[in-house]
Design a protein around this motif. Structure first.
Motif, PDB file in Angstrom:
ATOM      1  N   MET A  35       0.825  -1.204   0.000  1.00 33.69           N
ATOM      2  CA  MET A  35       0.000   0.000   0.000  1.00 33.69           C
ATOM      3  C   MET A  35       0.860   1.256   0.000  1.00 33.69           C
ATOM      4  SD  MET A  35      -2.949  -1.169   2.725  1.00 33.69           S
ATOM      5  CE  MET A  35      -3.690   0.453   2.760  1.00 33.69           C
ATOM      6  N   MET A  36       1.951   1.252   0.758  1.00 33.59           N
ATOM      7  CA  MET A  36       2.836   2.406   0.792  1.00 33.59           C
ATOM      8  C   MET A  36       3.518   2.616  -0.544  1.00 33.59           C
ATOM      9  SD  MET A  36       4.552   1.954   4.582  1.00 33.59           S
ATOM     10  CE  MET A  36       5.595   3.391   4.359  1.00 33.59           C
ATOM     11  N   ILE A  37       3.943   1.527  -1.193  1.00 34.33           N
ATOM     12  CA  ILE A  37       4.587   1.641  -2.501  1.00 34.33           C
ATOM     13  C   ILE A  37       3.602   2.164  -3.543  1.00 34.33           C
ATOM     14  CG2 ILE A  37       5.621   0.297  -4.382  1.00 34.33           C
ATOM     15  CD1 ILE A  37       6.833  -1.520  -2.219  1.00 34.33           C
ATOM     16  N   THR A  38       2.373   1.640  -3.490  1.00 31.31           N
ATOM     17  CA  THR A  38       1.352   2.112  -4.449  1.00 31.31           C
ATOM     18  C   THR A  38       1.069   3.594  -4.243  1.00 31.31           C
ATOM     19  OG1 THR A  38       0.337  -0.085  -4.426  1.00 31.31           O
ATOM     20  CG2 THR A  38      -0.987   1.729  -5.269  1.00 31.31           C
ATOM     21  N   LEU A  39       0.958   4.019  -3.003  1.00 35.45           N
ATOM     22  CA  LEU A  39       0.707   5.428  -2.726  1.00 35.45           C
ATOM     23  C   LEU A  39       1.865   6.295  -3.203  1.00 35.45           C
ATOM     24  CD1 LEU A  39      -1.355   7.298  -1.358  1.00 35.45           C
ATOM     25  CD2 LEU A  39      -0.068   7.040   0.771  1.00 35.45           C
ATOM     26  N   PHE A  40       3.083   5.820  -2.987  1.00 36.40           N
ATOM     27  CA  PHE A  40       4.252   6.574  -3.448  1.00 36.40           C
ATOM     28  C   PHE A  40       4.244   6.705  -4.966  1.00 36.40           C
ATOM     29  CE2 PHE A  40       8.571   6.290  -5.182  1.00 36.40           C
ATOM     30  CZ  PHE A  40       9.102   7.475  -4.703  1.00 36.40           C
ATOM     31  N   LEU A  41       3.931   5.608  -5.665  1.00 39.01           N
ATOM     32  CA  LEU A  41       3.903   5.666  -7.132  1.00 39.01           C
ATOM     33  C   LEU A  41       2.824   6.621  -7.635  1.00 39.01           C
ATOM     34  CD1 LEU A  41       4.430   1.893  -8.046  1.00 39.01           C
ATOM     35  CD2 LEU A  41       6.065   3.762  -8.291  1.00 39.01           C
ATOM     36  N   CYS A  42       1.685   6.657  -6.958  1.00 39.67           N
ATOM     37  CA  CYS A  42       0.623   7.579  -7.367  1.00 39.67           C
ATOM     38  C   CYS A  42       1.074   9.031  -7.251  1.00 39.67           C
ATOM     39  CB  CYS A  42      -0.626   7.343  -6.516  1.00 39.67           C
ATOM     40  SG  CYS A  42      -1.481   5.794  -6.866  1.00 39.67           S
ATOM     41  N   PHE A  43       1.697   9.364  -6.117  1.00 42.10           N
ATOM     42  CA  PHE A  43       2.201  10.724  -5.945  1.00 42.10           C
ATOM     43  C   PHE A  43       3.311  11.035  -6.944  1.00 42.10           C
ATOM     44  CE2 PHE A  43       0.155  10.627  -1.743  1.00 42.10           C
ATOM     45  CZ  PHE A  43      -0.411  11.906  -1.736  1.00 42.10           C
ATOM     46  N   PHE A  44       4.169  10.054  -7.199  1.00 43.33           N
ATOM     47  CA  PHE A  44       5.263  10.259  -8.145  1.00 43.33           C
ATOM     48  C   PHE A  44       4.729  10.545  -9.547  1.00 43.33           C
ATOM     49  CE2 PHE A  44       8.240   8.447 -11.253  1.00 43.33           C
ATOM     50  CZ  PHE A  44       9.359   9.230 -10.989  1.00 43.33           C
ATOM     51  N   LEU A  45       3.774   9.737  -9.986  1.00 46.28           N
ATOM     52  CA  LEU A  45       3.204   9.954 -11.322  1.00 46.28           C
ATOM     53  C   LEU A  45       2.466  11.283 -11.410  1.00 46.28           C
ATOM     54  CD1 LEU A  45       1.868   6.344 -12.072  1.00 46.28           C
ATOM     55  CD2 LEU A  45       3.869   7.470 -13.058  1.00 46.28           C
ATOM     56  N   PHE A  46       1.801  11.663 -10.321  1.00 48.13           N
ATOM     57  CA  PHE A  46       1.092  12.933 -10.314  1.00 48.13           C
ATOM     58  C   PHE A  46       2.054  14.099 -10.509  1.00 48.13           C
ATOM     59  CE2 PHE A  46      -0.234  16.626  -7.792  1.00 48.13           C
ATOM     60  CZ  PHE A  46      -1.396  16.967  -8.462  1.00 48.13           C
ATOM     61  N   TYR A  47       3.184  14.072  -9.800  1.00 48.14           N
ATOM     62  CA  TYR A  47       4.135  15.172  -9.925  1.00 48.14           C
ATOM     63  C   TYR A  47       4.885  15.135 -11.246  1.00 48.14           C
ATOM     64  CZ  TYR A  47       3.357  16.850  -5.211  1.00 48.14           C
ATOM     65  OH  TYR A  47       2.779  17.386  -4.096  1.00 48.14           O
ATOM     66  N   VAL A  48       5.095  13.950 -11.824  1.00 51.78           N
ATOM     67  CA  VAL A  48       5.678  13.882 -13.168  1.00 51.78           C
ATOM     68  C   VAL A  48       4.740  14.538 -14.176  1.00 51.78           C
ATOM     69  CG1 VAL A  48       6.268  12.293 -15.033  1.00 51.78           C
ATOM     70  CG2 VAL A  48       7.113  11.868 -12.733  1.00 51.78           C
ATOM     71  N   LEU A  49       3.442  14.237 -14.073  1.00 58.35           N
ATOM     72  CA  LEU A  49       2.465  14.864 -14.961  1.00 58.35           C
ATOM     73  C   LEU A  49       2.427  16.369 -14.756  1.00 58.35           C
ATOM     74  CD1 LEU A  49       0.154  14.622 -17.004  1.00 58.35           C
ATOM     75  CD2 LEU A  49      -1.389  14.149 -15.096  1.00 58.35           C
ATOM     76  N   LYS A  50       2.534  16.785 -13.513  1.00 53.27           N
ATOM     77  CA  LYS A  50       2.510  18.210 -13.188  1.00 53.27           C
ATOM     78  C   LYS A  50       3.696  18.936 -13.836  1.00 53.27           C
ATOM     79  CE  LYS A  50       2.221  21.053  -9.003  1.00 53.27           C
ATOM     80  NZ  LYS A  50       2.157  20.963  -7.531  1.00 53.27           N
TER      81      LYS A  50
END
Length: 407
Positions: free
Chosen positions: A345-360
């Motif tokens: 769950m922590m890894i999935t959450l980290f990947l979600c935030f990472f992808l969000f900031y890459v898109l940003k």
């Protein structure tokens, strides 16, 4: 005069030899721990050497506790326990608690009166004897650990003392008899199945709630039992709730009993309790995804699960089976998550935030090079970026987006 001088020299040499012999003898006596009587000066020196040798003696692991004689034993047990139970009970091991079978009408079951069933039970006496010996070892080690363990101790030291005691009381011989599985010592929010590795420095705290889970076995016949240790009175009601729920589960167990009925009875008793911990009220809940289990020779989990909440399987207990009735009470939500699941769950959450900031970042770069479409403006505003000026002209867009990116 020359003759007299020679006689004096001979006498001095003889005295010197006698003194050397006496000193060597005193040294030998002192090394053996015996105080010599030849001189007053030699006695204190020997005593000092004797004291030094005492300091070099190694202390036994564990320590503390009081010797006692188990019920029915012919001699007393040491603390920590080291006397094999075969020496304490040469004529057979204690039977322990026996539950009477009841039929559906509340009367004594016919199984207790059947001569055929009695004969079948007599054929299994050797197996029962092994199980009772394992149970007695577990009982004596458990009693010692409950009295001995204190805050400030290392968990790994407690585990080593516990397992060494099991080995001594059983005269451990490889797979034939000894420790059944690694000792679990789970602290606080950790429900079960945690054990320290070599070099672990985890220390017991005075406010800890520790679940000790260990097993003994002879010829594959396993006794699996656990207890909870606390050091303050705040958790007494929680321990009482779990104990009463466990006792109820044992009373309900028997041949042809449905496993789901046992779980329902356990839950009813467990969740009738509430606890007050440091002025805050908590309802005790069963950990619904933890269960008891059946046990087979050399197999700790033999396939059947005993739930601790209602709604489980309708599978029945069968004759000749062994079960561990395990109950888990909690002041939390009553659901256990494995560490691997939490990590995922922590890894999935980290990947979600990472992808969000890459898109940003990609959107910022895009805005620096081209006019921002209306849809992109709306999206950027929706995602929380504070863009207040008009984005109708290209250079304004570049300036604003650069400022947002660098902030």
């Amino acid at each position: 005069m020359g003759a007299e001088e020679e006689e004096n020299e001979v006498e001095e040499k003889i005295e010197t030899l006698n003194l050397n012999g006496t000193e060597e003898g005193d040294d030998n006596e002192e090394e053996e721990g015996v105080v010599g009587e030849s001189s007053d000066a030699a006695a204190p020196a020997a005593a000092n050497k004797k004291k030094k040798k005492k300091k070099k003696k190694k202390k036994s692991s564990g320590g503390g506790g009081v010797k006692y004689t188990p019920a029915g034993a012919v001699k007393e047990q040491t603390a920590p326990p080291t006397v094999p139970v075969t020496e304490l009970f040469p004529n057979g091991f204690p039977e322990g608690e026996i539950q009477e079978y009841q039929d559906s009408n509340g009367k004594t079951s016919w199984r207790l009166e059947s001569e055929e069933k009695r004969e079948l039970e007599r054929l299994e006496l050797d197996m029962y004897d092994n199980a009772r010996q394992c149970a007695e070892v577990h009982r004596e080690v458990r009693k010692y650990i409950q009295d001995w363990v204190k805050p400030g101790m290392k968990l790994i030291d407690v585990c080593e003392t516990l397992e060494n005691s099991v080995r001594k009381l059983l005269n451990a011989k490889g797979l034939e008899c000894g420790v059944a599985f690694p000792t679990g010592c789970s602290q606080n929010h950790i429900a079960a199945h945690w054990t320290p590795n070599g070099g672990d420095e985890t220390i017991i705290d005075v406010n800890d709630v520790i679940k000790f889970d260990f097993g003994t076995q002879i010829n594959g016949r396993i006794i699996d039992c656990a207890f909870t240790k606390t050091f303050v009175s705040d958790y007494d009601e929680l321990l009482l709730a779990v104990k009463e729920a466990t006792d109820e589960g044992i009373r309900q167990s028997g041949i042809d009993v449905r496993l789901c009925d046992i779980g329902e009875a356990i839950q009813e008793v467990m969740e009738s309790h509430s606890v007050d911990i440091r002025g805050k009220q908590f309802e005790v809940k069963c950990c619904r995804n933890l269960n008891g289990h059946s046990i087979a020779p050399y197999q700790i989990h033999a396939g059947k699960s005993v739930p601790i909440v209602k709604g489980g399987e309708a599978t029945k207990m069968e004759e000749g089976e062994f079960y561990a009735i395990e109950t888990f009470g909690s002041t939390g939500e009553g659901y256990v998550r494995s560490l691997s699941m939490i990590m995922m769950m922590m890894i999935t959450l980290f990947l979600c935030f990472f992808l969000f900031y890459v898109l940003k970042i990609a959107l910022v770069l895009l805005c620096c090079c081209a006019k921002v479409p209306t849809e992109l403006q709306e999206f950027w505003t929706y995602t929380g970026c504070d863009v207040r000026v008009s984005l109708s002209r290209r250079h304004e867009t570049r300036e604003v987006k650069r400022r947002v990116f660098l902030s």
